[in-house]
Design a protein around this motif. Structure first.
Motif, short mmCIF file in Angstrom:
data_model
loop_
_atom_site.label_atom_id
_atom_site.label_comp_id
_atom_site.label_asym_id
_atom_site.label_seq_id
_atom_site.Cartn_x
_atom_site.Cartn_y
_atom_site.Cartn_z
N GLU A 5 38.71 39.50 39.48
CA GLU A 5 37.42 38.82 39.53
C GLU A 5 37.32 37.76 40.63
O GLU A 5 36.31 37.07 40.74
CB GLU A 5 37.14 38.14 38.18
N LEU A 6 38.36 37.61 41.46
CA LEU A 6 38.40 36.46 42.36
C LEU A 6 37.48 36.60 43.57
O LEU A 6 37.24 35.62 44.28
CB LEU A 6 39.83 36.21 42.84
N TRP A 24 43.29 39.40 38.25
CA TRP A 24 43.16 37.95 38.16
C TRP A 24 41.83 37.54 37.57
O TRP A 24 40.79 38.14 37.85
CB TRP A 24 43.28 37.30 39.54
N ARG A 25 41.87 36.46 36.77
CA ARG A 25 40.66 35.79 36.28
C ARG A 25 40.65 34.37 36.85
O ARG A 25 41.69 33.82 37.19
CB ARG A 25 40.64 35.68 34.76
N GLU A 26 39.48 33.78 36.91
CA GLU A 26 39.39 32.34 37.15
C GLU A 26 39.57 31.62 35.82
O GLU A 26 39.35 32.18 34.74
CB GLU A 26 38.04 31.97 37.77
N TRP A 27 39.98 30.34 35.91
CA TRP A 27 40.17 29.53 34.71
C TRP A 27 38.84 29.42 33.95
O TRP A 27 37.82 29.04 34.51
CB TRP A 27 40.66 28.14 35.10
N CYS A 77 45.94 37.24 33.28
CA CYS A 77 46.42 36.55 34.48
C CYS A 77 45.33 35.66 35.08
O CYS A 77 44.21 36.12 35.33
CB CYS A 77 46.87 37.58 35.52
N VAL A 78 45.69 34.41 35.31
CA VAL A 78 44.72 33.41 35.78
C VAL A 78 45.24 32.78 37.06
O VAL A 78 46.39 32.34 37.13
CB VAL A 78 44.52 32.29 34.72
N LYS A 79 44.38 32.72 38.07
CA LYS A 79 44.68 32.04 39.32
C LYS A 79 43.89 30.74 39.38
O LYS A 79 42.68 30.73 39.14
CB LYS A 79 44.29 32.91 40.52
N VAL A 80 44.56 29.65 39.75
CA VAL A 80 43.92 28.35 39.89
C VAL A 80 44.26 27.76 41.24
O VAL A 80 45.42 27.75 41.66
CB VAL A 80 44.35 27.39 38.75
N ASP A 81 43.23 27.29 41.93
CA ASP A 81 43.39 26.52 43.16
C ASP A 81 43.61 25.07 42.74
O ASP A 81 42.71 24.44 42.19
CB ASP A 81 42.12 26.66 44.01
N ARG A 82 44.80 24.55 42.99
CA ARG A 82 45.11 23.19 42.53
C ARG A 82 44.20 22.14 43.17
O ARG A 82 43.99 21.07 42.62
CB ARG A 82 46.56 22.84 42.85
N GLU A 83 43.66 22.45 44.34
CA GLU A 83 42.77 21.51 45.01
C GLU A 83 41.38 21.51 44.38
O GLU A 83 40.67 20.51 44.44
CB GLU A 83 42.68 21.84 46.50
N GLU A 84 41.01 22.62 43.78
CA GLU A 84 39.73 22.72 43.12
C GLU A 84 39.79 22.21 41.68
O GLU A 84 38.84 21.61 41.18
CB GLU A 84 39.26 24.19 43.13
N ARG A 85 40.93 22.43 41.02
CA ARG A 85 41.10 21.99 39.63
C ARG A 85 42.35 21.11 39.51
O ARG A 85 43.37 21.51 38.94
CB ARG A 85 41.21 23.20 38.69
#
Length: 680
Positions: A5-6, A24-27, A77-85
């Protein structure tokens, strides 16, 4: 759900993974609902666009069809951008450090459907390496445990959350004169007298500590504080961490001598360092300081500015799968390009094969003996470098980091007489105002291509952007910046503060497994210390005891860190220096011919000509301590610090004040300079 879904994300980092075979999913809350329905764990992978090892793990594991199929079958499975979250990143990084003793990115965390971490790590190789378990071995072990030891896993997850919650207790203390003196003494012990900087390799640019030391020098006259700044700033600027061709600093030096960088260039580093070099020049007029400040600001405008007027987050370290390839040179390449100048450059820039494959980053350990020759060489090498693959750019706009850049550019524009910097700062502030603020007064953390992301702003976003608005008030004289800053900081008091504690997330934001709060100044200033700074400035401009009390409360939360580890409380210590010095306020009423961009313009000293507003403003910013609240505006301005003040014989006038008690106005820059010397 059986797709990645990214591709819909506004995060460039997440979009880099849109073609992975991993689903991948977003948080989101839906992730954990799906995990509960399927009765599988959540695999949380956290990274950022400029992260070298994030790219490595993605190539080795997330692009592998067999590994992806195993992940899809057994995990959500979840991908997170540490700068965004940063809120999600902070929570699970604390869990990772608590469970493994170390942290870093990529961060790999396995969660129950309740969001509780039961296994944490960072990079896992795809093949056996240095005794590390492979990623596939980790996955298979966890799947087996999930099926046979589920009760133990749930118990571990609950225990970790309970322990993290217990760590949330905040130690308070006084950020007083003794704290400031002790901080300087501890920093002197930690200072590297040979190679400058603090501590051992790897060495990060200590921008906030340098800011504190410069403010301390200005208040106390400490030569030791100034010498630590001068040595560190010179070594960083002359080493390989600084791009000698196009300006801009890399993230850090992997060695203790500032030679070999970790090559990504971050907005927050360069914004903070721009401010440090500008301040260093304002105090000493050291030519190197001016050159680096100008080149760093020019780098921001040339390479990080977005079409919408904001500033992108970072440039990647890697190109074509190799770290630093865009930036390094071999002696043979230089001979091919430069001919008879090559030997001179090899010696001048220390091209001795210090990096991989016999290449070197360029250093400039001394000023060239022939500046014209060096400028010609720079032009040739820049042109040759344009033929290489340019590093990827993470072009999301982060509110907090843009706030730091706005503040740095606005000050530099006035001090260095570069009105284009002020214009760029104002444009970035307008973008954040127009795109990141929604109709309910909520500040969104990121945007991309002029579209706001979904993540709510955290404390650092509100505070850094509010301080940027207050800086622009002084530079432009536009009172709407004060109104916006006050609105943002009122929301901080309403939504981010409870029982005297400043939290990193708003009360009305998404509920996570615990509410993060951290007063540590690390790679960038903490939300707490940024809030202390913004409230201090706002109190000086408005006379509000409510804002003054908020600043003091925020500083108390940083006092314990400052007392034992001042390297991790640099911004808080800098704010404490501002308070110890006064704080100082300067009100400038602008005459009808005065210009608001800080440029010199036409100066008229006649009674009706408006006077030298630009000169007064430049002295006010350059020769007062960093942290001084400067307000400018026309007669009749609704800014409290300016109320009741007017022109003097039709000319721009400056009033030097402390706690709203002001001296007689002056109309000449040299007289304002004298006022500041007797006040400080």
């Amino acid at each position: 759900m059986a797709s990645n879904e990214l591709g819909k994300s506004t995060s460039p980092y997440l979009r880099q993974h849109a073609d992975n075979p991993v689903h991948w999913r977003e948080w989101s809350e839906g992730v954990f609902a799906e995990a509960g329905e399927r009765d599988v764990p959540v695999f949380l992978s956290v990274g950022y666009s400029a992260c070298h090892w994030c790219h490595v793990m993605a190539h080795e594991s997330f692009e592998d069809e067999v590994t992806a199929a195993y992940l899809n079958e057994n995990f959500v499975c979840v991908k997170v951008d540490r700068e965004e979250r940063p809120d999600v990143d902070a929570i699970y990084m604390q869990a990772t450090v608590a469970m493994t003793g170390q942290g870093g990115w990529p961060m790999s965390v396995f969660l129950t459907p309740a969001g509780e971490p039961f296994f944490c790590g960072t990079y896992f190789p795809s093949e056996p390496r240095h005794g590390m378990a492979t990623f596939r071995q980790v996955l298979e072990s966890l799947v087996g445990a999930w099926r046979t030891k589920r009760e133990d896993i749930d118990k571990v997850g609950r225990s970790v959350v309970e322990q993290l919650g217990a760590r949330g207790a905040v130690a308070e203390g006084a950020m007083d004169e003794a704290t400031l003196e002790r901080a300087v003494a501890l920093l002197k012990v930690d200072f590297d007298p040979v190679d400058a900087g603090f501590g051992r390799a790897p060495k990060f640019p200590p921008s906030m500590v340098l800011d504190f030391l410069l403010r301390n020098h200005r208040r106390t006259g400490s030569t030791e504080a100034l010498e630590m700044v001068a040595q560190t700033c010179e070594r960083m600027a002359r080493g390989g961490m600084y791009d000698q061709l196009a300006g801009g600093f890399a993230r850090y030096s992997v060695d203790g001598q500032w030679v070999i960088p970790h090559f990504e260039k971050m907005l927050y580093d360069n914004a903070l360092l721009l401010d440090v070099y500008t301040q260093w020049w304002a105090i000493t007029e050291e030519p190197l300081a001016e050159r680096i400040a100008v080149e760093t600001a020019d780098f921001l405008l040339a390479e990080l500015r977005t079409p919408e007027g904001g500033f992108a987050s970072a440039l990647d370290a890697d190109t074509e799968g190799e770290e630093g390839r865009y930036y390094v040179w071999s002696a043979a390449e230089l001979h091919d390009l430069l001919g008879e100048d090559a030997d001179w450059v090899v010696d001048l820039c220390d091209v001795t094969g210090t990096f991989e494959h016999g290449t070197s980053v360029l250093q400039l350990r001394r000023d060239p003996d022939d500046l014209g020759r060096w400028q010609k060489v720079q032009a040739v090498l820049r042109d040759a470098r344009r033929g290489r693959t340019y590093p990827g750019r993470d072009d999301k706009v982060v509110a907090a980091w843009n706030g730091l850049a706005i503040t740095g550019l606005a000050r530099a524009g006035v001090v260095l007489d570069k009105p284009e910097y002020v214009e760029a700062a104002a444009a970035a502030a307008e973008l954040v105002r127009d795109v990141h603020l929604d109709g309910n007064g909520i500040l969104r953390r990121t945007s991309r291509d002029g579209v706001a992301g979904s993540a709510h702003g955290v404390l650092e976003d509100y505070a850094a952007y509010a301080q940027a608005c207050l800086t622009l008030l002084g530079v432009t004289g536009e009172p709407s910046w004060l109104e916006l800053a006050q609105t943002l900081l009122d929301r901080v008091l309403e939504q981010f503060v409870a029982d005297g504690i400043f939290y990193d997330t708003a009360a009305d934001a998404e509920t996570l497994i615990w509410r993060p709060q951290d007063a540590t100044d690390n790679a960038s200033p903490s939300g707490v210390s940024l809030a202390a700074e913004a409230f201090t400035t706002l109190a000086s401009l408005t006379g509000s005891t409510r804002y003054e009390a908020a600043a003091q409360q925020a500083l108390q939360l940083s006092a314990a860190i400052a007392a034992r580890a001042p390297r991790f409380a640099g911004r808080a210590l800098a704010v404490a220096e501002t308070i110890a010095a006064g704080p100082l306020e300067i009100a400038i009423i602008r005459g009808p011919a005065g210009r608001v961009d800080g440029s010199e313009g036409e100066v008229s000293r006649g009674a009706g000509g408006g006077g030298d507003f630009a000169g007064l403003l430049r002295v006010a910013v350059k020769e007062s301590p960093w942290g001084t609240a400067v307000a400018t505006g026309l007669p009749g301005s609704r800014v409290p610090l300016l109320e009741g003040r007017g022109l003097v014989d039709g000319r721009s006038a400056a009033f030097v004040c402390q706690r709203f008690t002001c001296r007689l106005p002056v109309v000449l820059p040299e007289d304002l300079r004298g006022e500041l010397k007797t006040t400080l």
